[in-house]
Motif scaffolding. Sequence first.
Motif, PDB file in Angstrom:
ATOM      1  N   PHE A  95      35.025  39.247  29.471  1.00 44.95           N
ATOM      2  CA  PHE A  95      35.889  39.883  30.456  1.00 44.95           C
ATOM      3  C   PHE A  95      35.960  41.399  30.227  1.00 44.95           C
ATOM      4  O   PHE A  95      35.881  42.182  31.180  1.00 44.95           O
ATOM      5  N   ASP A  96      36.095  41.818  28.970  1.00 48.38           N
ATOM      6  CA  ASP A  96      36.174  43.256  28.670  1.00 48.38           C
ATOM      7  C   ASP A  96      34.905  43.991  29.095  1.00 48.38           C
ATOM      8  O   ASP A  96      34.973  45.055  29.714  1.00 48.38           O
ATOM      9  N   TRP A  97      33.739  43.422  28.782  1.00 47.87           N
ATOM     10  CA  TRP A  97      32.479  44.053  29.203  1.00 47.87           C
ATOM     11  C   TRP A  97      32.384  44.094  30.727  1.00 47.87           C
ATOM     12  O   TRP A  97      32.039  45.123  31.310  1.00 47.87           O
ATOM     13  N   ALA A  98      32.709  42.984  31.383  1.00 53.20           N
ATOM     14  CA  ALA A  98      32.608  42.924  32.850  1.00 53.20           C
ATOM     15  C   ALA A  98      33.562  43.909  33.512  1.00 53.20           C
ATOM     16  O   ALA A  98      33.204  44.552  34.504  1.00 53.20           O
ATOM     17  N   SER A  99      34.738  44.060  32.958  1.00 47.70           N
ATOM     18  CA  SER A  99      35.731  44.964  33.564  1.00 47.70           C
ATOM     19  C   SER A  99      35.327  46.428  33.462  1.00 47.70           C
ATOM     20  O   SER A  99      35.831  47.264  34.205  1.00 47.70           O
ATOM     21  N   ARG A 100      34.408  46.741  32.582  1.00 50.82           N
ATOM     22  CA  ARG A 100      33.910  48.117  32.480  1.00 50.82           C
ATOM     23  C   ARG A 100      32.912  48.426  33.604  1.00 50.82           C
ATOM     24  O   ARG A 100      32.683  49.576  33.951  1.00 50.82           O
ATOM     25  N   ILE A 101      32.347  47.385  34.185  1.00 49.98           N
ATOM     26  CA  ILE A 101      31.449  47.541  35.331  1.00 49.98           C
ATOM     27  C   ILE A 101      32.268  47.585  36.616  1.00 49.98           C
ATOM     28  O   ILE A 101      32.032  48.405  37.497  1.00 49.98           O
ATOM     29  N   ASP A 102      33.234  46.673  36.709  1.00 51.70           N
ATOM     30  CA  ASP A 102      34.112  46.612  37.889  1.00 51.70           C
ATOM     31  C   ASP A 102      35.470  46.097  37.418  1.00 51.70           C
ATOM     32  O   ASP A 102      35.591  44.935  37.027  1.00 51.70           O
ATOM     33  N   VAL A 103      36.483  46.960  37.447  1.00 55.59           N
ATOM     34  CA  VAL A 103      37.816  46.558  36.988  1.00 55.59           C
ATOM     35  C   VAL A 103      38.346  45.375  37.800  1.00 55.59           C
ATOM     36  O   VAL A 103      39.108  44.560  37.302  1.00 55.59           O
ATOM     37  N   LYS A 104      37.907  45.254  39.033  1.00 58.26           N
ATOM     38  CA  LYS A 104      38.271  44.105  39.865  1.00 58.26           C
ATOM     39  C   LYS A 104      37.246  42.994  39.608  1.00 58.26           C
ATOM     40  O   LYS A 104      36.506  42.589  40.503  1.00 58.26           O
ATOM     41  N   VAL A 105      37.216  42.523  38.378  1.00 59.20           N
ATOM     42  CA  VAL A 105      36.221  41.546  37.919  1.00 59.20           C
ATOM     43  C   VAL A 105      36.092  40.376  38.898  1.00 59.20           C
ATOM     44  O   VAL A 105      34.990  39.945  39.218  1.00 59.20           O
ATOM     45  N   PHE A 106      37.230  39.894  39.405  1.00 63.71           N
ATOM     46  CA  PHE A 106      37.224  38.704  40.251  1.00 63.71           C
ATOM     47  C   PHE A 106      36.940  39.006  41.725  1.00 63.71           C
ATOM     48  O   PHE A 106      36.874  38.097  42.548  1.00 63.71           O
ATOM     49  N   GLN A 107      36.789  40.280  42.045  1.00 65.59           N
ATOM     50  CA  GLN A 107      36.275  40.749  43.331  1.00 65.59           C
ATOM     51  C   GLN A 107      36.980  40.150  44.553  1.00 65.59           C
ATOM     52  O   GLN A 107      36.344  39.850  45.558  1.00 65.59           O
ATOM     53  N   ASN A 108      38.290  39.971  44.427  1.00 62.71           N
ATOM     54  CA  ASN A 108      39.128  39.465  45.523  1.00 62.71           C
ATOM     55  C   ASN A 108      38.721  38.076  46.004  1.00 62.71           C
ATOM     56  O   ASN A 108      38.964  37.713  47.147  1.00 62.71           O
ATOM     57  N   LYS A 109      38.121  37.302  45.122  1.00 59.10           N
ATOM     58  CA  LYS A 109      37.706  35.932  45.466  1.00 59.10           C
ATOM     59  C   LYS A 109      38.910  34.996  45.369  1.00 59.10           C
ATOM     60  O   LYS A 109      39.727  35.112  44.447  1.00 59.10           O
ATOM     61  N   PRO A 110      39.028  34.055  46.309  1.00 62.14           N
ATOM     62  CA  PRO A 110      40.054  33.024  46.176  1.00 62.14           C
ATOM     63  C   PRO A 110      39.820  32.295  44.851  1.00 62.14           C
ATOM     64  O   PRO A 110      38.676  31.962  44.520  1.00 62.14           O
ATOM     65  N   SER A 111      40.889  32.090  44.100  1.00 65.95           N
ATOM     66  CA  SER A 111      40.740  31.563  42.751  1.00 65.95           C
ATOM     67  C   SER A 111      41.754  30.468  42.439  1.00 65.95           C
ATOM     68  O   SER A 111      42.899  30.514  42.889  1.00 65.95           O
ATOM     69  N   LEU A 112      41.300  29.529  41.636  1.00 66.39           N
ATOM     70  CA  LEU A 112      42.147  28.487  41.072  1.00 66.39           C
ATOM     71  C   LEU A 112      42.061  28.644  39.560  1.00 66.39           C
ATOM     72  O   LEU A 112      40.966  28.613  38.991  1.00 66.39           O
TER      73      LEU A 112
END
Length: 180
Positions: A95-112
């Motif tokens: 998660f930390d590495w991914a958030s450095r590419i895009d802080v919105k890691v989950f990209q506004n996807k509907p999530s459960l």
Amino acid sequence: MKILAFAASSSTKSINKALVTYTGQLFEKKYENVEVEVIDINDYEMPLFSTDKEEELGHPKQAHDFIKKIKNSDGLIISFAEHNGSYTAAYKNLFDWASRIDVKVFQNKPSLFLSTSTGQGGAGSVLKAAENSAPFFGADLKAVLSIPSFRDNFDQESKHLTNTSLKQGLLDALDKLYIK
């Protein structure tokens, strides 16, 4: 509807992986136009994140691949394992590495968001942390559900929830995630 699903655990015997896999299969059975891809976060293993490592390495391919998987999905199902009341080190590092590419890691996807543990708390602490931080990281959180006492409520041989009330809660959560 393409769903990306994963357990936030690196354990090969992860009960959260069993839960997220079961949930994906339940979702595919409930709605015929749903396709769930369950990934293993071990496929995205990287050096321990630090700004020094980031300066030295840039952003590893695995972090870009993970972000791309999320981008190419229509929704997310994540089951959080709890280590000492918090995220597993493996998930937090990814998660930390991914958030450095895009802080919105989950990209506004509907999530459960799910969690489970062998105890009565059902990994509720980590699930609450994930739920509280979801808006900051771009998760369109549709539902959260904790499954307590996993081994008492899930049949490992037939790979299904045996507790009818918990199963109904999971089906209700999937209804909230479903995009028509």
